[in-house]
Design a protein around this motif. Structure first.
Motif, PDB file in Angstrom:
ATOM      1  N   LEU A   1       0.817  -1.209   0.000  1.00 48.67           N
ATOM      2  CA  LEU A   1       0.000   0.000   0.000  1.00 48.67           C
ATOM      3  C   LEU A   1       0.857   1.269   0.000  1.00 48.67           C
ATOM      4  N   TYR A   2       2.000   1.222   0.671  1.00 45.34           N
ATOM      5  CA  TYR A   2       2.937   2.350   0.634  1.00 45.34           C
ATOM      6  C   TYR A   2       3.367   2.603  -0.814  1.00 45.34           C
ATOM      7  N   LEU A   3       3.730   1.524  -1.517  1.00 45.72           N
ATOM      8  CA  LEU A   3       4.167   1.656  -2.912  1.00 45.72           C
ATOM      9  C   LEU A   3       3.024   2.148  -3.805  1.00 45.72           C
ATOM     10  N   LEU A   4       1.800   1.735  -3.499  1.00 44.76           N
ATOM     11  CA  LEU A   4       0.639   2.239  -4.226  1.00 44.76           C
ATOM     12  C   LEU A   4       0.515   3.752  -4.031  1.00 44.76           C
ATOM     13  N   GLY A   5       0.667   4.206  -2.783  1.00 43.81           N
ATOM     14  CA  GLY A   5       0.625   5.646  -2.510  1.00 43.81           C
ATOM     15  C   GLY A   5       1.750   6.384  -3.218  1.00 43.81           C
ATOM     16  N   ALA A   6       2.948   5.808  -3.205  1.00 44.71           N
ATOM     17  CA  ALA A   6       4.083   6.437  -3.885  1.00 44.71           C
ATOM     18  C   ALA A   6       3.831   6.492  -5.389  1.00 44.71           C
ATOM     19  N   ARG A   7       3.235   5.441  -5.921  1.00 47.18           N
ATOM     20  CA  ARG A   7       2.924   5.412  -7.358  1.00 47.18           C
ATOM     21  C   ARG A   7       1.845   6.432  -7.709  1.00 47.18           C
ATOM     22  N   LEU A   8       0.845   6.537  -6.837  1.00 51.23           N
ATOM     23  CA  LEU A   8      -0.217   7.526  -7.043  1.00 51.23           C
ATOM     24  C   LEU A   8       0.398   8.920  -7.059  1.00 51.23           C
TER      25      LEU A   8
ATOM     26  N   PHE B   1      -4.870   1.743   5.758  1.00 47.71           N
ATOM     27  CA  PHE B   1      -4.935   2.984   4.993  1.00 47.71           C
ATOM     28  C   PHE B   1      -3.815   3.965   5.306  1.00 47.71           C
ATOM     29  N   ILE B   2      -3.216   3.898   6.489  1.00 52.36           N
ATOM     30  CA  ILE B   2      -2.164   4.860   6.851  1.00 52.36           C
ATOM     31  C   ILE B   2      -0.933   4.691   5.958  1.00 52.36           C
ATOM     32  N   SER B   3      -0.799   3.533   5.340  1.00 55.84           N
ATOM     33  CA  SER B   3       0.350   3.288   4.459  1.00 55.84           C
ATOM     34  C   SER B   3       0.287   4.131   3.187  1.00 55.84           C
ATOM     35  N   VAL B   4      -0.920   4.413   2.713  1.00 55.69           N
ATOM     36  CA  VAL B   4      -1.071   5.152   1.457  1.00 55.69           C
ATOM     37  C   VAL B   4      -0.545   6.590   1.583  1.00 55.69           C
ATOM     38  N   PRO B   5      -0.987   7.386   2.601  1.00 55.72           N
ATOM     39  CA  PRO B   5      -0.423   8.736   2.701  1.00 55.72           C
ATOM     40  C   PRO B   5       1.079   8.734   2.993  1.00 55.72           C
ATOM     41  N   ALA B   6       1.554   7.698   3.698  1.00 58.05           N
ATOM     42  CA  ALA B   6       3.002   7.607   3.928  1.00 58.05           C
ATOM     43  C   ALA B   6       3.730   7.476   2.596  1.00 58.05           C
ATOM     44  N   GLY B   7       3.158   6.709   1.675  1.00 59.74           N
ATOM     45  CA  GLY B   7       3.753   6.576   0.348  1.00 59.74           C
ATOM     46  C   GLY B   7       3.618   7.839  -0.467  1.00 59.74           C
ATOM     47  N   ILE B   8       2.437   8.458  -0.421  1.00 62.42           N
ATOM     48  CA  ILE B   8       2.217   9.705  -1.166  1.00 62.42           C
ATOM     49  C   ILE B   8       3.199  10.777  -0.706  1.00 62.42           C
ATOM     50  N   GLU B   9       3.381  10.871   0.606  1.00 61.87           N
ATOM     51  CA  GLU B   9       4.278  11.887   1.171  1.00 61.87           C
ATOM     52  C   GLU B   9       5.744  11.463   1.137  1.00 61.87           C
ATOM     53  N   ARG B  10       6.003  10.290   0.594  1.00 58.87           N
ATOM     54  CA  ARG B  10       7.381   9.784   0.438  1.00 58.87           C
ATOM     55  C   ARG B  10       8.139   9.738   1.764  1.00 58.87           C
ATOM     56  N   MET B  11       7.451   9.260   2.809  1.00 56.56           N
ATOM     57  CA  MET B  11       8.147   9.010   4.069  1.00 56.56           C
ATOM     58  C   MET B  11       9.300   8.060   3.754  1.00 56.56           C
ATOM     59  N   PRO B  12      10.482   8.303   4.307  1.00 54.36           N
ATOM     60  CA  PRO B  12      11.592   7.385   4.031  1.00 54.36           C
ATOM     61  C   PRO B  12      11.183   5.929   4.312  1.00 54.36           C
ATOM     62  N   VAL B  13      11.461   5.059   3.364  1.00 58.04           N
ATOM     63  CA  VAL B  13      10.995   3.667   3.445  1.00 58.04           C
ATOM     64  C   VAL B  13      11.494   2.984   4.710  1.00 58.04           C
ATOM     65  N   ALA B  14      12.764   3.181   5.058  1.00 53.87           N
ATOM     66  CA  ALA B  14      13.311   2.520   6.247  1.00 53.87           C
ATOM     67  C   ALA B  14      12.546   2.949   7.495  1.00 53.87           C
ATOM     68  N   ARG B  15      12.271   4.236   7.623  1.00 52.60           N
ATOM     69  CA  ARG B  15      11.522   4.731   8.787  1.00 52.60           C
ATOM     70  C   ARG B  15      10.105   4.166   8.782  1.00 52.60           C
ATOM     71  N   PHE B  16       9.470   4.159   7.611  1.00 50.32           N
ATOM     72  CA  PHE B  16       8.134   3.595   7.492  1.00 50.32           C
ATOM     73  C   PHE B  16       8.126   2.132   7.932  1.00 50.32           C
ATOM     74  N   LEU B  17       9.100   1.359   7.489  1.00 48.46           N
ATOM     75  CA  LEU B  17       9.152  -0.061   7.826  1.00 48.46           C
ATOM     76  C   LEU B  17       9.388  -0.287   9.318  1.00 48.46           C
ATOM     77  N   VAL B  18      10.263   0.519   9.931  1.00 45.16           N
ATOM     78  CA  VAL B  18      10.517   0.369  11.376  1.00 45.16           C
ATOM     79  C   VAL B  18       9.256   0.693  12.165  1.00 45.16           C
ATOM     80  N   LEU B  19       8.580   1.795  11.825  1.00 44.41           N
ATOM     81  CA  LEU B  19       7.354   2.169  12.530  1.00 44.41           C
ATOM     82  C   LEU B  19       6.256   1.135  12.321  1.00 44.41           C
ATOM     83  N   THR B  20       6.166   0.608  11.108  1.00 48.67           N
ATOM     84  CA  THR B  20       5.184  -0.435  10.807  1.00 48.67           C
ATOM     85  C   THR B  20       5.510  -1.704  11.583  1.00 48.67           C
TER      86      THR B  20
END
Length: 193
Positions: A60-67, A114-133
């Motif tokens: 879903l993060y990648l979907l947000g980043a792609r969007l 759903f929180i993964s989508v805005p994280a991807g849209i906003e390009r949260m650093p992937v490593a930080r996103f993965l640690v928090l997830t």
């Protein structure tokens, strides 16, 4: 889970993250119950379901980043009663609270995915996103798996309490939407005849 063991529980949770109507509140206590019966290990259930959460969230993060931000903004302007200023405020909020939103969002029904989508849209650093997830998912999964493990044959009891929590979240979201719409309609300029 019967045929694939702990890996099957992880696969079910990965799918649940991508398609939220599948309830983790049923899958996780059932995995705990299965661990209590000896069909899989408790640590294996926690490990694989958390891995599944990460995989689903990453999709879903990648979907947000792609969007992307621009495409999302073009879509939002077509939504009635929503304007770009709302998007700007949401982006500013995510900039200030993104870490907390991802971490805590992994422990709130409906928002878990759903929180993964805005994280991807906003390009949260992937490593930080993965640690928090990882942290948020591990807490959520462990609580529900342990509940199923400790309740044994009564593992379905967890779902009743989880349903109450989910209805509270739904009620809060509906109330927030109603307040938003009422305020937006009231503040809309009235046409002069």
């Amino acid at each position: 889970m019967e045929s694939l063991g702990a890996f099957g529980a992880g696969l079910a949770i990965a799918i649940e993250n991508i398609f939220p109507p599948l309830p983790s509140e049923v899958i996780l206590p059932l995995a705990g119950f299965a661990a209590g019966r000896g069909d899989l290990t408790l640590l294996g259930a926690i490990f694989w379901t958390t891995a599944g959460s990460i995989v689903g969230a990453l999709v879903l993060y990648l979907l947000g980043a792609r969007l992307g931000r621009d495409r999302m903004r073009r879509l939002v302007v077509k939504v009635p009663l929503v304007d770009i200023a709302d998007v700007d405020r949401t982006e500013a909020w995510f900039d200030r609270h993104g870490d907390k939103a991802v971490l805590l969002g992994r422990m709130i029904p409906l928002f878990r995915s759903f929180i993964s989508v805005p994280a991807g849209i906003e390009r949260m650093p992937v490593a930080r996103f993965l640690v928090l997830t990882l942290i948020g998912s591990a807490v959520w999964n462990t609580v529900f798996i342990l509940a199923g493990y400790l309740l044994g044959e009564n593992w379905e009891t967890v779902q009743r309490y989880a349903d109450v929590l989910q209805w509270i979240v739904v009620a809060v979201v509906v109330a927030a939407v109603v307040v938003f719409v009422v305020r937006r309609v009231r503040n809309r300029p009235h046409e002069v005849e």
